[in-house]
Write a protein that holds these residues in place. Structure first.
Motif, PDB file in Angstrom:
ATOM      1  N   SER A  18      -5.881  -4.901  -3.610  1.00 39.54           N
ATOM      2  CA  SER A  18      -6.749  -4.281  -5.011  1.00 39.54           C
ATOM      3  C   SER A  18      -7.913  -3.813  -4.682  1.00 39.54           C
ATOM      4  O   SER A  18      -8.479  -3.411  -5.024  1.00 39.54           O
ATOM      5  CB  SER A  18      -6.653  -5.819  -6.366  1.00 39.54           C
ATOM      6  OG  SER A  18      -7.212  -6.425  -4.805  1.00 39.54           O
ATOM      7  N   ALA A  19      -7.954  -4.118  -3.052  1.00 41.27           N
ATOM      8  CA  ALA A  19      -9.466  -3.227  -2.829  1.00 41.27           C
ATOM      9  C   ALA A  19      -8.549  -2.281  -2.397  1.00 41.27           C
ATOM     10  O   ALA A  19      -9.784  -1.193  -2.981  1.00 41.27           O
ATOM     11  CB  ALA A  19      -9.925  -4.034  -1.520  1.00 41.27           C
ATOM     12  N   GLY A  20      -7.605  -1.763  -1.691  1.00 39.82           N
ATOM     13  CA  GLY A  20      -7.099  -0.880  -1.540  1.00 39.82           C
ATOM     14  C   GLY A  20      -7.068   0.273  -2.763  1.00 39.82           C
ATOM     15  O   GLY A  20      -7.418   1.735  -2.881  1.00 39.82           O
ATOM     16  N   PHE A  21      -6.180  -0.119  -3.680  1.00 36.92           N
ATOM     17  CA  PHE A  21      -5.833   0.316  -4.808  1.00 36.92           C
ATOM     18  C   PHE A  21      -7.244   0.986  -5.516  1.00 36.92           C
ATOM     19  O   PHE A  21      -7.666   1.826  -5.781  1.00 36.92           O
ATOM     20  CB  PHE A  21      -4.937  -0.635  -5.628  1.00 36.92           C
ATOM     21  CG  PHE A  21      -4.717  -0.018  -7.192  1.00 36.92           C
ATOM     22  CD1 PHE A  21      -3.911   1.651  -6.831  1.00 36.92           C
ATOM     23  CD2 PHE A  21      -5.355  -0.425  -8.397  1.00 36.92           C
ATOM     24  CE1 PHE A  21      -3.814   1.729  -8.697  1.00 36.92           C
ATOM     25  CE2 PHE A  21      -4.816   0.875  -9.400  1.00 36.92           C
ATOM     26  CZ  PHE A  21      -4.190   1.151  -9.057  1.00 36.92           C
ATOM     27  N   VAL A  22      -8.379  -0.111  -6.042  1.00 39.70           N
ATOM     28  CA  VAL A  22      -9.519   0.255  -6.556  1.00 39.70           C
ATOM     29  C   VAL A  22     -10.297   1.694  -5.620  1.00 39.70           C
ATOM     30  O   VAL A  22     -10.569   2.453  -6.895  1.00 39.70           O
ATOM     31  CB  VAL A  22     -10.114  -0.410  -7.336  1.00 39.70           C
ATOM     32  CG1 VAL A  22     -10.812  -0.570  -5.732  1.00 39.70           C
ATOM     33  CG2 VAL A  22     -11.365  -0.263  -8.665  1.00 39.70           C
ATOM     34  N   MET A  23     -10.393   1.350  -4.336  1.00 40.72           N
ATOM     35  CA  MET A  23     -10.920   2.483  -4.288  1.00 40.72           C
ATOM     36  C   MET A  23     -10.046   4.094  -3.909  1.00 40.72           C
ATOM     37  O   MET A  23     -10.379   5.388  -4.098  1.00 40.72           O
ATOM     38  CB  MET A  23     -10.878   2.091  -2.286  1.00 40.72           C
ATOM     39  CG  MET A  23     -11.805   3.272  -1.752  1.00 40.72           C
ATOM     40  SD  MET A  23     -11.652   2.956  -0.135  1.00 40.72           S
ATOM     41  CE  MET A  23      -9.502   3.258   0.134  1.00 40.72           C
ATOM     42  N   GLY A 141      -1.383   0.271   2.002  1.00 38.87           N
ATOM     43  CA  GLY A 141      -0.081   0.340   0.509  1.00 38.87           C
ATOM     44  C   GLY A 141      -1.398   0.814  -0.531  1.00 38.87           C
ATOM     45  O   GLY A 141      -0.773   1.657  -1.611  1.00 38.87           O
ATOM     46  N   GLY A 142      -1.805  -0.550  -1.070  1.00 38.33           N
ATOM     47  CA  GLY A 142      -2.955   0.023  -2.431  1.00 38.33           C
ATOM     48  C   GLY A 142      -3.639   1.131  -1.887  1.00 38.33           C
ATOM     49  O   GLY A 142      -3.515   1.519  -3.530  1.00 38.33           O
ATOM     50  N   ALA A 143      -4.315   1.592  -1.258  1.00 38.89           N
ATOM     51  CA  ALA A 143      -5.030   2.903  -1.144  1.00 38.89           C
ATOM     52  C   ALA A 143      -4.173   4.431  -1.727  1.00 38.89           C
ATOM     53  O   ALA A 143      -4.461   4.555  -2.295  1.00 38.89           O
ATOM     54  CB  ALA A 143      -5.962   3.052   0.086  1.00 38.89           C
ATOM     55  N   ALA A 147      -4.512   6.194  -5.003  1.00 35.24           N
ATOM     56  CA  ALA A 147      -4.632   7.535  -4.464  1.00 35.24           C
ATOM     57  C   ALA A 147      -3.748   8.568  -5.364  1.00 35.24           C
ATOM     58  O   ALA A 147      -3.305   9.444  -6.083  1.00 35.24           O
ATOM     59  CB  ALA A 147      -4.473   8.074  -2.631  1.00 35.24           C
ATOM     60  N   GLY A 148      -2.584   8.176  -5.276  1.00 32.73           N
ATOM     61  CA  GLY A 148      -1.154   8.440  -6.231  1.00 32.73           C
ATOM     62  C   GLY A 148      -1.712   8.168  -7.997  1.00 32.73           C
ATOM     63  O   GLY A 148      -0.876   9.701  -8.502  1.00 32.73           O
ATOM     64  N   THR A 278       0.766   2.310   8.213  1.00 42.82           N
ATOM     65  CA  THR A 278       1.188   1.665   7.283  1.00 42.82           C
ATOM     66  C   THR A 278       1.924   0.692   8.328  1.00 42.82           C
ATOM     67  O   THR A 278       2.324  -0.708   8.557  1.00 42.82           O
ATOM     68  CB  THR A 278       1.325   1.764   6.274  1.00 42.82           C
ATOM     69  OG1 THR A 278       0.140   2.773   5.654  1.00 42.82           O
ATOM     70  CG2 THR A 278       1.773   0.893   5.399  1.00 42.82           C
ATOM     71  N   ILE A 279       2.844   1.199   8.944  1.00 41.61           N
ATOM     72  CA  ILE A 279       4.267   1.056   9.493  1.00 41.61           C
ATOM     73  C   ILE A 279       3.413   0.566  11.262  1.00 41.61           C
ATOM     74  O   ILE A 279       4.473  -1.238  10.593  1.00 41.61           O
ATOM     75  CB  ILE A 279       5.112   2.078  10.098  1.00 41.61           C
ATOM     76  CG1 ILE A 279       5.587   2.568   8.766  1.00 41.61           C
ATOM     77  CG2 ILE A 279       6.033   1.513  10.221  1.00 41.61           C
ATOM     78  CD1 ILE A 279       6.526   3.986   8.828  1.00 41.61           C
ATOM     79  N   GLY A 280       2.774   0.857  11.062  1.00 42.04           N
ATOM     80  CA  GLY A 280       2.052   0.100  12.852  1.00 42.04           C
ATOM     81  C   GLY A 280       1.253  -1.520  12.255  1.00 42.04           C
ATOM     82  O   GLY A 280       2.153  -2.512  13.129  1.00 42.04           O
TER      83      GLY A 280
END
Length: 417
Positions: A18-23, A141-143, A147-148, A278-280
């Motif tokens: 959720s932190a990555g998504f909202v940013m 992943g959320g970011a 962004a998408g 992300t894979i790493g």
């Protein structure tokens, strides 16, 4: 029903995502915000610095907040106020107001970031396996998803109303996850007389505690004073943050302006960087369990340094794309591994994570302006040698990243399994 004192992996994943998504959903609409305000690039850039400034102002105090109130309460409040801040960006009438809103938003985002990492280290240590790379992969992943969603809204012609709507979604998910956080284990491994510059022996299984768990405000007091171990781990984390941030800021521009690549190719290489990062992170947990944290971080730092040299010195666009892939793979585990190491500093716990996070986030403030100024004098490709220098420092300091007893048990279990 007694709640599992080890905490919920799913809950931590939800809060990171959720932190990555909202940013991501907000930063994707920066052009629309600029057009809404009629601002020039310079003024907008100064306003956007408010995020980093607010975070750095709040981070030094987060460890004390968690010690007093527990990460569950702290993250729940930070999630609600942080998402509210991102939502308010849609209604700002001027650049100065945007700056103020972003400083306040950054304050809550900084608290959110540190406090969720504190809960993450508790869950990781109680399960005797490396989980922080997975948590940070979920943030990435959320970011990407956010962004998408922002890009889709822009393509459909949806205005800035997207910001409060998607911020509400993030608040629900993040609030749900935070509500399932548990009190962190007491600092049973802290001995006031231990040497401040050494990572002490952590208990083998922090998660094996009796059903009667101390309240969130009853953790043993942390040892006063910043230790040399925290500063060293913080410099390693700063090097990783600088390498990650410089790629996001300058990689596409480097390929287009210096190497003459088409704009689409620059964007493709940047996407390749984020994909392999992300894979790493997804592969980082098993790698740390098998080879050890210091080895993985040292290898990643060396790989990232070589990749930057490939991107900056090679005239081949194909090699530049490969360099971008390796750059992301190299930096992937550095930040989450450093947070794990900070959580093992004896007698410091939450305070150590706070110190390391604050040092690392300094890279997001000084990194872009410093590289930009150097680029004006010696060129962008040579300016990125600054990042290579910090990664070289990481290689020298990497022994401090070795696991204590819990980490050795994780590596031994992975080998036997």
């Amino acid at each position: 029903m007694v709640r599992d004192v080890r905490g919920s992996v799913t809950a931590v994943l939800a809060v990171f995502a959720s932190a990555g998504f909202v940013m991501g959903q907000a930063l994707a609409r920066v052009p629309a915000v600029r057009d809404h305000l009629g601002a020039d690039t310079g003024a907008l850039g100064l306003a956007l610095m408010g995020m980093g400034l607010g975070s750095l102002l709040a981070m030094p105090f987060t460890g004390r907040l968690v010690d007093r109130f527990g990460s569950r309460r702290v993250v729940m409040v930070a999630v609600l106020l942080g998402c509210l801040g991102w939502a308010c960006v849609a209604a700002v009438p001027s650049v100065p107001v945007l700056l103020g809103v972003l400083v306040l938003t950054g304050t809550n985002v900084g608290v959110w970031d540190v406090a969720m990492n504190i809960q993450g280290t508790h869950v990781e240590q109680s399960r005797s396996r490396s989980l922080m790379p997975y948590f940070h992969a979920c943030f990435s992943g959320g970011a990407v998803l956010g962004a998408g969603a922002g890009a889709l809204a822009a393509w459909l012609g949806i205005g800035l109303v997207q910001l409060p709507v998607l911020a509400a979604v993030a608040a629900v998910v993040g609030g749900w996850g935070a509500s399932r956080f548990v009190p962190e284990a007491p600092e049973v491994h802290a001995e006031v007389g231990e040497a401040p510059d050494q990572l002490g022996e952590a208990p083998d299984q922090l998660g094996e505690a009796p059903d009667q768990v101390a309240g969130e405000g009853t953790r043993a007091p942390a040892r006063r004073g910043v230790t040399s171990a925290e500063i060293t781990i913080g410099l390693i984390c700063l090097a990783g943050a600088l390498a990650e941030g410089s790629a996001n800021d300058w990689l596409a521009l480097l390929l287009v302006d210096v190497h003459g690549a088409p704009a689409a190719f620059g964007a493709l290489t940047l996407m390749a960087f984020n994909l392999t990062m992300t894979i790493g992170r997804l592969l980082g947990g098993p790698a740390i369990d098998r080879f050890g944290r210091a080895t993985v971080v040292r290898t990643g730092g060396a790989l990232a340094a070589v990749a930057i040299l490939v991107v900056t010195l090679s005239s081949s666009l194909a090699l530049a794309l490969v360099g971008g892939l390796l750059w992301g793979l190299g930096v992937a585990t550095i930040f989450p591994a450093a947070i794990s190491a900070a959580g093992e500093v004896p007698g410091r716990g939450n305070r150590a994570i706070t110190v390391v996070s604050t040092i690392a986030y300094g890279a997001f403030l000084f990194g872009a302006p410093t590289i930009g100024l150097l680029a004006e004098v010696i060129g962008l490709d040579r300016a990125l040698f600054l990042v290579v220098g910090f990664l070289g420092l990481l290689l020298v300091l990497s022994p401090v990243m070795r696991e204590k007893s819990g980490g050795r048990d994780r590596a031994r279990a992975a080998t036997l399994g």
